[in-house]
Scaffold this active site. Structure first.
Site, PDB file in Angstrom:
ATOM      1  N   SER A  91       0.839  -1.221   0.000  1.00  0.00           N
ATOM      2  CA  SER A  91       0.000   0.000   0.000  1.00  0.00           C
ATOM      3  C   SER A  91       0.863   1.255   0.000  1.00  0.00           C
ATOM      4  O   SER A  91       0.545   2.233  -0.696  1.00  0.00           O
ATOM      5  CB  SER A  91      -0.954   0.003   1.191  1.00  0.00           C
ATOM      6  OG  SER A  91      -0.232  -0.052   2.401  1.00  0.00           O
ATOM      7  N   SER A  92       1.966   1.254   0.741  1.00  0.00           N
ATOM      8  CA  SER A  92       2.784   2.478   0.803  1.00  0.00           C
ATOM      9  C   SER A  92       3.473   2.725  -0.536  1.00  0.00           C
ATOM     10  O   SER A  92       3.488   3.859  -1.036  1.00  0.00           O
ATOM     11  CB  SER A  92       3.800   2.426   1.955  1.00  0.00           C
ATOM     12  OG  SER A  92       4.659   1.333   1.789  1.00  0.00           O
ATOM     13  N   ALA A  93       3.995   1.668  -1.165  1.00  0.00           N
ATOM     14  CA  ALA A  93       4.663   1.857  -2.472  1.00  0.00           C
ATOM     15  C   ALA A  93       3.665   2.351  -3.506  1.00  0.00           C
ATOM     16  O   ALA A  93       3.984   3.237  -4.322  1.00  0.00           O
ATOM     17  CB  ALA A  93       5.299   0.557  -2.934  1.00  0.00           C
ATOM     18  N   ASP A 135       8.866  -3.417  -4.148  1.00  0.00           N
ATOM     19  CA  ASP A 135       7.500  -2.879  -4.144  1.00  0.00           C
ATOM     20  C   ASP A 135       7.362  -1.723  -5.122  1.00  0.00           C
ATOM     21  O   ASP A 135       6.397  -1.643  -5.883  1.00  0.00           O
ATOM     22  CB  ASP A 135       7.120  -2.380  -2.738  1.00  0.00           C
ATOM     23  CG  ASP A 135       6.977  -3.511  -1.738  1.00  0.00           C
ATOM     24  OD1 ASP A 135       7.592  -4.573  -1.948  1.00  0.00           O
ATOM     25  OD2 ASP A 135       6.255  -3.335  -0.734  1.00  0.00           O
TER      26      ASP A 135
END
Ligand code: MEV
Length: 311
Positions: A91-93, A135
């Site tokens: 999700s962060s990438a 990622d």
């Protein structure tokens, strides 16, 4: 002007954690995406399900870092996502790459996809303390990729069968888990290095099997990788319960995906109509739900970061 970009989350078939130690990993973009909408504004604001802030390294560390590292004029950024946060699905990438992609177009920064992935990787590393390029590379390029850190990232034949994710709905901190593995590695370097070498071999053999479309054998290797991830301390009773439920329901293989601890498992499942009966995505998803997880049926995605609209 306003620009919207979206970028995908990912699953690991092989190689999480080992890739932090320079070993090969195979990961695939999936059909769960994060969207970033950016427009020039009087002041910088960042909006997400966490609320609206300015540059704020507590609430929005990744997006704050994206804006500051590109040194763009005041901008409003709005993030929407169908990727569960802290679940090991990247999700962060996806948020970083969608935001960088939108800022790139909005402010005509002329970054190509290699630069985008590289800046994204540095941002993940700055915020998390350590991060492999996997990622951000997969979220930028899409498809199924073999990542060989510091050497190359190459596109493989895309995974064609169904993918079922089992979310434990237990938050997992990548930073903390990578830190725990680092301590084990410091205490038992020979043991850990031999496990990482074995995982590297799984990625090597997995590459050939994916190119052949032999998902039954890929699934077998995924089960081995799950055991090795358990051995390095990133498993949990719930992750194994979901993985075994998926396997018992007919998945080719199922394993932890991402940092582990909590987060998700991923199961490879034969597509509808491939075989006469049983073991399809619906059966595997029901088994995961019955075992106390939240199942998500998805597919590999050809698309990496894409510009949705600009006006
Ligand atoms: C997290 O999605 C995967 C890890 O290998 C960390 C990384 O690659 O940066 C645990």
């Amino acid at each position: 002007m306003t620009t919207t970009c979206s970028a995908p989350g990912k699953i690991y078939l092989f190689g999480e954690h080992a890739v932090v130690y320079g070993k090969r990993a195979i990961a695939s973009a999936i059909n769960l995406r994060t969207t970033a909408t950016v427009s020039e504004s009087d002041q910088t604001t960042i909006s997400s399900i966490l609320g609206t802030t300015g540059i704020d390294y507590m609430a929005h560390p990744y997006i704050s870092r994206c804006i500051e590292s590109l040194a763009v004029p005041p901008v409003s950024v709005r993030i929407n996502s169908d990727i569960p946060v802290g679940s090991g699905l990247g999700s962060s990438a996806a948020a970083v790459i969608a935001t960088l992609g939108a800022l790139n177009v909005e402010f005509r920064l002329m970054m190509d996809s290699v630069m985008l992935a590289d800046v994204g990787h540095r941002i993940e590393r700055d915020v998390q303390g350590s991060a492999s390029p996997t990622d951000t590379a997969v979220s930028t390029m899409g498809g199924t990729m073999l990542v060989n850190p510091g050497v190359s990232s190459s596109r493989l034949r895309m995974i064609e069968c169904d993918i079922v994710i089992g979310d434990t709905e237990e938050f997992s901190s990548t930073k903390e888990l990578v830190g725990n593995v680092r301590i084990l590695h410091e205490d038992y370097p020979e043991v850990m290095d031999s496990i990482f070498d074995t995982i590297d071999n799984l990625s090597g053999i997995g590459t050939l099997l994916i190119e052949k479309g032999d998902y039954r054998s890929v699934g077998e290797l995924m089960k081995i990788d799950h055991g090795l991830l358990d051995a390095i301390g990133v498993g949990s009773a719930k992750l194994s319960r979901l993985a075994y439920a998926a396997r018992d329901a007919g998945a080719y293989g199922a394993k932890i995906t991402g940092a582990g601890g909590g987060g998700c498992i991923v199961a490879l499942v034969r597509g509808l109509g491939t075989y006469a009966s049983g073991g399809g995505a619906d059966a595997v998803a029901s088994a995961i739900n019955d075992a106390g997880g939240r199942a998500i049926i998805t597919k590999a995605s050809e698309d990496g970061v894409v510009v949705r609209e600009t006006f």
